[in-house]
Design an enzyme around this catalytic site. Structure first.
Site, PDB file in Angstrom:
ATOM      1  N   HIS A 152       0.908  -1.007   0.017  1.00  0.00           N
ATOM      2  CA  HIS A 152      -0.065  -0.071  -0.022  1.00  0.00           C
ATOM      3  C   HIS A 152       1.001   1.258  -0.057  1.00  0.00           C
ATOM      4  O   HIS A 152       0.361   2.356   0.537  1.00  0.00           O
ATOM      5  CB  HIS A 152      -1.014   0.078   1.237  1.00  0.00           C
ATOM      6  CG  HIS A 152      -1.532  -1.380   1.486  1.00  0.00           C
ATOM      7  ND1 HIS A 152      -2.623  -1.551   0.761  1.00  0.00           N
ATOM      8  CD2 HIS A 152      -1.244  -2.294   2.295  1.00  0.00           C
ATOM      9  CE1 HIS A 152      -3.098  -2.920   1.023  1.00  0.00           C
ATOM     10  NE2 HIS A 152      -2.121  -3.384   2.034  1.00  0.00           N
ATOM     11  N   SER A 282      13.531  20.362 -16.589  1.00  0.00           N
ATOM     12  CA  SER A 282      12.584  21.233 -16.691  1.00  0.00           C
ATOM     13  C   SER A 282      12.838  22.709 -16.875  1.00  0.00           C
ATOM     14  O   SER A 282      14.041  23.025 -16.786  1.00  0.00           O
ATOM     15  CB  SER A 282      12.030  21.523 -14.988  1.00  0.00           C
ATOM     16  OG  SER A 282      11.039  22.525 -15.004  1.00  0.00           O
TER      17      SER A 282
END
Length: 477
Positions: A152, A282
């Site tokens: 999880h 970026s």
């Protein structure tokens, strides 16, 4: 050309090798090979209207395709197969009357599609096996390196970096099983005629059923196939396309899962995909190192999985012996699925070949959580020293909650060991507790599972396919 749309699958992602398999040159050269195979088989079975001289002429002009003639003819007759029959006949005046004898358009169209898919599947297998080979090296190298496992995406019992890699490999191994079964079951359409009854060949061979059956087998063998599908309408069942795309979509699922895991690990700064020296992450944030290869894998994988719906729709809506609403869809869905999966496997190979593992970060993350995971062992040691198991269980639960609060609410380091050492009922000092923090004590059989999996499952695959190993992937952009 910059003034019209071109597929990014060709421009950016797929290899030249895969692009050639679905190229116009490959398609029309295969048509001509099929026409030669048909003429040869008919001649070998005693059809008097065909001569060796005609077959030799056809062979002489297999590859010099006169596209200009075919294009002009198609403008007139609006039929691609008959246009190429005409163009081939212009180069082969002696043989033009026997080209395509007894066949319908699907003889070249469908058989070529099957041949192209078979060759493309061979290339997919080659790259898939090479990805397994690279992952095997990675798994073996890091088979004993403890790392925090997650369920999880929450910290769980430790595993090893190599053991995690075997999870990626297991999925690819299942894909390889499906791929090899599919490849072994592919057949040609053969020479079935306009509705699959072979009526035209009954006419040619004067009702000789054995010669008609032999004709199909001869064509299959000449084209490198073990045989033909025993029955069909005018076309081979479009379920075949659905089966092919199902296998490709399976590979896409496995690749997507791998790419997700690497992206998450890169966020944790534990494992990182390769990055070029001058690569920009970026336009605004110069410090960024984005996992662009894995993101591209996921993006292409989504495309292939969505593309799986196309042949399902086509196969389910064919009418009786055939309709033509499959044609435009097949021209897009089949080649582009292969081009996309080719790009995915090149990315997969490139990423695995250059994975960077940050062992100190991995250890830091593991050690921050290990005290919680070691509590059962600590409790057993305390019981051996004379403690009460039930009482100690409650105390360790309470202390774990306190340590967790310190980490989450106060931003402090995990001080569970210090808390336990300070509690006299455990009878353990800090040195004793810290000795219990050896990560390899908590990874179970991870190392042994990796060794067994590589030896028993993967190595036989690599041994059986040693002639196709050694592929290196180049990424265009």
């Amino acid at each position: 050309m910059t003034d019209r749309y071109s597929s990014p699958l060709s421009e950016r992602y797929a290899s030249k090798e895969m692009q050639y398999i679905f190229s116009q040159d490959k398609k029309f050269r295969t048509w001509r090979r099929l026409w030669v195979a048909l003429a040869e088989a008919e001649y070998e079975l005693g059809l008097d209207s065909i001569t060796q001289e005609q077959i030799d002429e056809l062979k002489e002009h297999l590859d010099d395709i006169n596209y200009d003639v075919a294009r002009e003819r198609e403008k007139l007759v609006r039929h691609d197969v008959m246009s190429h029959v005409y163009a081939y006949g212009q180069l082969c005046p002696k043989a033009k009357g026997i080209i395509h004898l007894g066949a319908t358009s699907c003889y070249v169209g469908d058989n070529t599609d099957l041949i192209s898919m078979a060759e493309a599947l061979e290339l997919v297998k080659k790259k898939l096996v090479n990805v397994l080979a690279e992952l095997a090296k990675f798994a073996d190298k890091y088979k004993a390196l403890p790392t925090l496992a997650f369920t999880h995406f929450q910290p769980a019992q430790p595993t090893t970096v190599g053991k995690r890699a075997t999870l990626w490999m297991m999925e690819l191994k299942l894909d390889l099983d499906d791929l090899e079964y599919l490849m072994s079951s592919l057949r040609l359409l053969g020479s079935k005629g306009t509705t699959g009854t072979q009526a035209s060949f009954m006419e040619l061979f004067n009702g000789d059923h054995e010669k008609i059956k032999a004709l199909e087998q001869k064509i299959a063998e000449k084209m490198g196939f073990p045989g033909c599908y025993p029955v069909s309408g005018q076309t081979y069942s479009r379920k075949v396309d659905s089966r092919v795309l199902s296998v490709l979509a399976g590979i896409a699922q496995s690749a997507h899962k791998f790419s997700n895991d690497i992206r998450l690990l890169q966020h944790l700064k534990e494992v990182e995909e390769p990055i070029e020296k001058n690569q920009i992450g970026s336009s605004a944030m110069a410090y960024k190192r984005n996992p662009m290869r894995c993101e591209r894998m996921a993006s292409l994988a989504n495309y292939v999985m969505a593309d799986m719906m196309n042949p399902m729709l086509v196969a389910s809506t064919q009418w009786f012996e055939r309709t033509l609403d499959d044609s435009a869809n097949k021209r897009l869905s089949i080649p582009e699925a292969f081009l996309a999966i080719d790009g995915i496997l090149d990315l997969y190979l490139n990423v695995v070949d250059g994975l960077v593992v940050y062992e100190k970060v991995i250890r830091k993350h593991l050690m921050a959580e290990l005290p919680f995971m070691a509590t059962e062992n600590i409790m057993m040691d305390a019981v051996k020293a004379g403690g009460d198991r039930q009482e100690l269980h409650e105390k360790i639960r309470t202390l774990s909650m306190e340590a967790g609060k310190n980490v989450k609410q106060e931003g402090l380091d995990n001080n569970l060991l210090e808390l336990i050492a300070a509690d006299e009922s455990f009878g353990l000092n800090l040195d004793d507790l810290q000795k219990a923090m050896e990560p390899s004590r908590y990874t179970g059989r991870s190392k042994e599972q990796v060794e067994e999996f590589l030896a028993d499952v993967i190595q036989p695959i690599l041994d059986d396919n040693k002639d196709i190993l050694g592929v290196k992937a180049e990424i265009n952009v």
